[in-house]
Design a protein around this motif. Structure first.
Motif, mmCIF file in Angstrom:
data_model
loop_
_atom_site.group_PDB
_atom_site.id
_atom_site.type_symbol
_atom_site.label_atom_id
_atom_site.label_comp_id
_atom_site.label_asym_id
_atom_site.label_seq_id
_atom_site.Cartn_x
_atom_site.Cartn_y
_atom_site.Cartn_z
ATOM 1 N N LEU A 1 0.894 -1.168 -0.004
ATOM 2 C CA LEU A 1 -0.021 0.044 -0.023
ATOM 3 C C LEU A 1 0.894 1.286 0.068
ATOM 4 C CD1 LEU A 1 -2.915 1.371 0.371
ATOM 5 C CD2 LEU A 1 -2.596 1.117 2.632
ATOM 6 N N ILE A 2 0.535 2.190 -0.963
ATOM 7 C CA ILE A 2 1.438 3.314 -1.365
ATOM 8 C C ILE A 2 0.327 4.392 -1.161
ATOM 9 C CG2 ILE A 2 2.783 4.633 -2.985
ATOM 10 C CD1 ILE A 2 3.792 1.954 -3.822
ATOM 11 N N ARG A 3 0.822 5.588 -0.328
ATOM 12 C CA ARG A 3 -0.086 6.649 -0.416
ATOM 13 C C ARG A 3 0.853 8.103 -0.337
ATOM 14 N NH1 ARG A 3 -4.544 5.325 4.481
ATOM 15 N NH2 ARG A 3 -5.472 3.973 3.155
ATOM 16 N N SER A 4 -0.150 9.051 -0.568
ATOM 17 C CA SER A 4 0.520 10.489 -0.572
ATOM 18 C C SER A 4 1.160 10.633 0.635
ATOM 19 C CB SER A 4 -0.401 11.463 -0.586
ATOM 20 O OG SER A 4 -1.130 11.374 -2.062
ATOM 21 N N THR A 5 2.472 11.153 0.789
ATOM 22 C CA THR A 5 3.144 11.441 1.915
ATOM 23 C C THR A 5 3.749 12.843 1.822
ATOM 24 O OG1 THR A 5 5.239 10.426 0.850
ATOM 25 C CG2 THR A 5 3.991 9.123 2.223
ATOM 26 N N PRO A 6 3.128 13.851 2.562
ATOM 27 C CA PRO A 6 2.154 13.826 3.337
ATOM 28 C C PRO A 6 0.806 14.064 2.345
ATOM 29 C CG PRO A 6 2.879 15.988 3.644
ATOM 30 C CD PRO A 6 3.980 15.163 2.899
ATOM 31 N N PRO A 7 -0.462 13.700 2.996
ATOM 32 C CA PRO A 7 -1.852 14.073 2.180
ATOM 33 C C PRO A 7 -1.912 15.416 2.092
ATOM 34 C CG PRO A 7 -2.327 13.103 4.461
ATOM 35 C CD PRO A 7 -0.801 12.914 4.214
ATOM 36 N N ASP A 8 -2.599 15.749 1.244
ATOM 37 C CA ASP A 8 -3.044 17.287 0.911
ATOM 38 C C ASP A 8 -4.056 17.723 2.124
ATOM 39 O OD1 ASP A 8 -3.366 20.008 -0.031
ATOM 40 O OD2 ASP A 8 -5.142 19.262 -1.331
ATOM 41 N N GLN A 9 -3.566 18.486 2.963
ATOM 42 C CA GLN A 9 -4.380 19.051 4.104
ATOM 43 C C GLN A 9 -5.214 20.216 3.905
ATOM 44 O OE1 GLN A 9 -4.886 17.029 7.001
ATOM 45 N NE2 GLN A 9 -3.463 15.525 6.568
ATOM 46 N N GLN A 10 -6.362 20.320 3.866
ATOM 47 C CA GLN A 10 -7.109 21.596 3.804
ATOM 48 C C GLN A 10 -7.967 21.732 4.891
ATOM 49 O OE1 GLN A 10 -6.780 23.427 0.935
ATOM 50 N NE2 GLN A 10 -5.042 22.286 0.376
ATOM 51 N N LYS A 11 -8.484 23.010 5.139
ATOM 52 C CA LYS A 11 -9.577 23.152 6.149
ATOM 53 C C LYS A 11 -10.725 22.385 6.128
ATOM 54 C CE LYS A 11 -8.394 28.154 6.761
ATOM 55 N NZ LYS A 11 -8.918 29.346 6.543
ATOM 56 N N THR A 12 -11.220 21.877 4.717
ATOM 57 C CA THR A 12 -12.409 21.113 4.677
ATOM 58 C C THR A 12 -12.071 19.689 4.978
ATOM 59 O OG1 THR A 12 -12.224 21.182 2.441
ATOM 60 C CG2 THR A 12 -13.566 22.883 3.553
ATOM 61 N N GLY A 13 -10.855 19.226 4.750
ATOM 62 C CA GLY A 13 -10.496 17.794 4.672
ATOM 63 C C GLY A 13 -9.340 17.440 4.154
ATOM 64 N N THR A 14 -9.092 16.335 3.856
ATOM 65 C CA THR A 14 -7.980 15.642 3.189
ATOM 66 C C THR A 14 -8.090 15.036 1.925
ATOM 67 O OG1 THR A 14 -6.975 15.302 5.566
ATOM 68 C CG2 THR A 14 -5.740 14.077 3.885
ATOM 69 N N LYS A 15 -6.954 15.165 0.983
ATOM 70 C CA LYS A 15 -6.994 14.324 0.020
ATOM 71 C C LYS A 15 -5.706 13.714 -0.334
ATOM 72 C CE LYS A 15 -10.172 17.178 -3.077
ATOM 73 N NZ LYS A 15 -10.415 18.045 -4.234
ATOM 74 N N TYR A 16 -5.856 12.365 -0.893
ATOM 75 C CA TYR A 16 -4.542 11.643 -1.133
ATOM 76 C C TYR A 16 -4.702 10.757 -2.040
ATOM 77 C CZ TYR A 16 -7.211 8.227 1.775
ATOM 78 O OH TYR A 16 -7.983 7.571 2.367
ATOM 79 N N TYR A 17 -3.556 10.502 -2.746
ATOM 80 C CA TYR A 17 -3.270 9.376 -3.837
ATOM 81 C C TYR A 17 -3.200 8.075 -2.914
ATOM 82 C CZ TYR A 17 -2.666 12.959 -7.272
ATOM 83 O OH TYR A 17 -2.624 14.124 -8.167
ATOM 84 N N GLU A 18 -3.744 6.791 -3.482
ATOM 85 C CA GLU A 18 -3.704 5.452 -2.944
ATOM 86 C C GLU A 18 -3.131 4.492 -4.193
ATOM 87 O OE1 GLU A 18 -5.742 3.736 0.450
ATOM 88 O OE2 GLU A 18 -6.625 2.423 -1.263
ATOM 89 N N ILE A 19 -2.132 3.948 -4.011
ATOM 90 C CA ILE A 19 -1.847 2.948 -4.887
ATOM 91 C C ILE A 19 -1.639 1.696 -4.201
ATOM 92 C CG2 ILE A 19 0.169 2.185 -6.281
ATOM 93 C CD1 ILE A 19 1.096 5.043 -6.597
ATOM 94 N N MET A 20 -2.459 0.524 -4.718
ATOM 95 C CA MET A 20 -2.498 -0.961 -4.110
ATOM 96 C C MET A 20 -1.590 -1.990 -5.104
ATOM 97 S SD MET A 20 -3.052 -2.861 -1.668
ATOM 98 C CE MET A 20 -4.103 -2.026 -0.575
ATOM 99 N N LEU A 21 -0.728 -2.239 -4.704
ATOM 100 C CA LEU A 21 0.129 -3.391 -5.369
ATOM 101 C C LEU A 21 -0.445 -4.736 -5.169
ATOM 102 C CD1 LEU A 21 3.560 -1.915 -5.929
ATOM 103 C CD2 LEU A 21 1.532 -1.571 -7.359
ATOM 104 N N SER A 22 -0.724 -5.724 -5.550
ATOM 105 C CA SER A 22 -1.247 -7.095 -5.132
ATOM 106 C C SER A 22 -0.668 -8.138 -6.156
ATOM 107 C CB SER A 22 -2.794 -7.029 -5.150
ATOM 108 O OG SER A 22 -3.105 -8.333 -4.609
#
Length: 164
Positions: free
Chosen positions: A98-119
């Motif tokens: 599992l790979i994610r944004s490091t760090p995620p995009d932090q806004q006043k209203t919430g968070t956004k991030y990319y997620e990659i799943m290799l299986s």
């Protein structure tokens, strides 16, 4: 036809497309690798993509070390998205990275991030998605990735080129 030529052809054909229902385009690369892109909107310079999936059947029964190697190569190579990405979890028993944004995009209203799943246990599938979570609410929602054609071409090329 090369991966980039196929992608360019599909983007040209999709200019003007806009729908809540994604249109899936499949691009084939050497080594029996398929890249599936779910487009929701395409204009002359950019597009909205709900998900990018890569199917690599040769990785379906590969060692966990191969999967880790792919994840590490992706994190080193894909440095041009809205946030940097890095490994979050290695699960050898599940055969997943599992790979994610490091760090995620932090806004006043919430968070956004990319997620990659290799299986490796699901026929060598890979997925790239973007998620958002609203402050004060539990859970997350999948959102579209807004991306230029140039960045999308580079991303697809890097996804294919890093496959071990």
């Amino acid at each position: 036809m090369s991966v980039l030529n196929q992608l360019n052809h599909e983007l040209t054909q999709l200019i003007g497309y806009h729908s809540a229902q994604p249109r899936t385009v499949t691009i084939s690369a050497t080594g029996k690798i398929d890249v599936m892109l779910d487009f929701t909107s395409v204009d002359t310079m950019s597009c909205s993509v709900l998900e990018i999936r890569v199917n690599v059947p040769s990785l379906s029964q590969s060692t966990f070390d191969k999967l880790k190697e792919w994840g590490q190569k992706l994190c080193l190579r894909i440095t041009y998205l809205l946030e940097n990405i890095g490994p979050l979890e290695y699960d050898e028993n599940a055969g997943q990275v599992l790979i994610r944004s490091t760090p995620p995009d932090q806004q006043k209203t919430g968070t956004k991030y990319y997620e990659i799943m290799l299986s490796s246990h699901s026929n060598g599938n890979f997925s790239l998605k973007r998620f958002a979570s609203q402050k004060g609410q539990s859970g997350r929602t999948q959102v579209e990735m807004q991306i230029t054609h140039e960045v999308l071409r580079k991303l697809v090329e890097d996804l294919v080129d890093t496959v071990p």
